[in-house]
Design an enzyme around this catalytic site. Structure first.
Site, PDB file in Angstrom:
ATOM      1  N   CYS A   5       0.826  -1.214   0.000  1.00 13.52           N
ATOM      2  CA  CYS A   5       0.000   0.000   0.000  1.00 13.52           C
ATOM      3  C   CYS A   5       0.857   1.259   0.000  1.00 13.52           C
ATOM      4  O   CYS A   5       2.068   1.218   0.233  1.00 13.52           O
ATOM      5  CB  CYS A   5      -0.896   0.038   1.250  1.00 13.52           C
ATOM      6  SG  CYS A   5      -1.979  -1.369   1.486  1.00 13.52           S
ATOM      7  N   ASP A  41      22.159  36.377 -12.572  1.00 13.67           N
ATOM      8  CA  ASP A  41      21.000  37.269 -12.576  1.00 13.67           C
ATOM      9  C   ASP A  41      21.271  38.423 -11.606  1.00 13.67           C
ATOM     10  O   ASP A  41      21.440  38.217 -10.399  1.00 13.67           O
ATOM     11  CB  ASP A  41      19.755  36.480 -12.149  1.00 13.67           C
ATOM     12  CG  ASP A  41      18.472  37.281 -12.278  1.00 13.67           C
ATOM     13  OD1 ASP A  41      18.365  38.325 -11.611  1.00 13.67           O
ATOM     14  OD2 ASP A  41      17.576  36.856 -13.026  1.00 13.67           O
TER      15      ASP A  41
END
Length: 471
Positions: A34, A438
């Protein structure tokens, strides 16, 4: 991959969604495995066994639970090279790499030897690539049986099986079930649909807003609730529409019927575009330690790093966006699609072009590209990019070796560190990518980005949000 059994047990008892897809729990008393969030009553501790992958659980003789459906668990996020390679193998199998190509060819596409591929897969997932392929095909078939109205023949081939007979035999031997017994109640009138689950939270509106600004005219369309686009995979063409499911923990994906044979590949690409394997708890816990990021992280839980449905498309878009506004880059991308993308008819008037593919641009020259109003340097860069992608000296997929691909990109004329890192962030799905040149990021970060590893791509997007910029 080693698992802490006590931590896994606590996660199962709490049905903690943060661990969904990171491991699976098998129950020796029932022979079932599961997800940690299974709604069934938790078994006794001594009957629980934990596995890092569904394939490992099935290799140990367990069958998938019909309640929690392990095939719907989100993929695990990966940072280190071994985990990324293992996840790339899973993605490659989902896109049918091993049903149409040998393991050696898959390994070559990922830049490693088949021996290394086998070794990493066994170490990380507990199974061989061939065993993994069988499990992934079966789980995809199980999903399609439950979620769609496709015929068994269509499901068998869509899941990568060479024949319906082989599909039926493996399904019965592995699961002890006839495939027909898992047929859901999908309404054929609703078309071809599936759901892709993720670990909440997900900043859905923020993600749509980011993609809306960059939607390529004719190829993509984004409104307040849906992302739509045209699709071309191999010789199959069509469209998809993606929205947030009512449950809030999955995306609804609608596909044109023409894409049924490549639904596995579409699922992989949608997961990558929307960063559905992300672990938002791990990202926020790490980045909120930084005073520069803490406020925005808390204000915007579940921020994702948008990926790419098509790596080449994203790379071209990144080149077009150099030193111009997002709006101007979008206009250029629309011209590119109209000039070199094939026409397609869809139910949506705004979607009428397929994105240009590198394999169809062999005869396109830099001068032809420049005639669209794209300056000479970028035109030559795109022409070089087309050649590199066609010759596979640059591989723009999430499983590719990051460092070598960044080097390959920077070896092309017109691609510098910022563009290469941006492509790595989105097309290569590298969570530690950082466009450190940047200027706005440099001012904000003050060269303190090392503290954000291994989530610098997420830190970048949080900073862009806080600064009100959106490259």
């Amino acid at each position: 991959m080693l698992l802490d059994s006590n931590a896994c047990y606590r996660a199962v008892r709490a049905r903690d969604r943060r661990f969904d897809g990171r491991f699976f729990v098998a129950v020796s008393s029932t022979g079932i495995y599961c997800r940690p969030i299974c709604p069934a009553r938790p078994p006794k501790r001594e009957n629980m066994h934990f596995y890092s992958s569904a394939a490992a659980a099935e290799g140990a003789g367990y069958r998938p639970c019909l309640r929690c459906r392990p095939e719907r668990a989100p993929a695990s996020s990966s940072v280190d090279a071994a985990s990324r390679l293992a996840n790339a193998v899973i993605a490659g199998i989902e896109e049918h790499a091993l049903s149409s190509a040998s393991m050696g060819e898959l390994a070559a596409s990922l830049g490693v030897s088949d021996r290394h591929l086998r070794r990493v897969t066994e170490a990380e997932l507990g199974v061989s690539p061939i065993e993994l392929a069988q499990t992934q095909r079966l789980l995809l078939a199980k999903r399609l049986l439950s979620d769609t109205s496709l015929k068994l023949t269509e499901i068998a081939f869509a899941a990568g099986f060479g024949s319906v007979r082989r599909f039926n035999a493996l399904f019965k031997s592995r699961y002890g079930l006839n495939p027909r017994s898992l047929r859901g109640h999908a309404d054929p009138a609703r078309g071809l649909r599936c759901q892709l689950e993720f670990r909440p939270p997900l900043a859905w509106e923020n993600l749509l807003a980011y993609l809306r600004l960059r939607a390529i005219p004719g190829v993509e369309s984004v409104d307040a609730t849906h992302y739509r686009r045209t699709v071309a995979i191999d010789d199959h063409q069509g469209w998809i529409a993606v929205s947030l499911a009512a449950s809030g923990v999955a995306l609804d994906v609608e596909l044109s019927q023409s894409l049924a044979p490549v639904i596995g590949a579409v699922i992989v690409r949608v997961k990558q575009l929307f960063d559905l394997s992300a672990a938002p708890d791990a990202v926020s816990a790490s980045l909120s330690q930084d005073s520069k990021l803490k406020a925005i992280v808390l204000q915007l839980p579940g921020l994702r790093v948008p990926g790419a449905f098509d790596g080449f498309e994203l790379a071209v878009r990144a080149v077009l966006g150099q030193q111009v506004s997002v709006k101007a880059a979008t206009t250029m991308a629309g011209r590119w699609a109209r000039a070199f993308g094939a026409e397609i008819a869809t139910p949506y008037v705004e979607l009428n072009r397929l994105t240009p593919a590198a394999r169809r641009l062999e005869e396109v020259s830099a001068d032809e590209i420049a005639s669209l109003g794209i300056i000479g340097g970028r035109s030559r860069c795109i022409a070089a990019l087309v050649k590199a992608v066609r010759e596979r000296t640059v591989v723009l997929g999430s499983g590719a070796d990051v460092e070598s691909q960044i080097d390959g990109l920077m070896g092309l004329p017109g691609i510098g560190p910022w563009t290469a890192q941006y492509i790595a962030m989105r097309a290569l799905r590298w969570p530690d990518a950082f466009p450190g040149t940047d200027l706005m990021l440099l001012r904000a970060a003050r060269l303190d980005a090392e503290a954000w590893r291994p989530w610098r791509a997420y830190a970048t997007h949080y900073l862009w949000q806080s600064l009100g910029v959106s490259p």
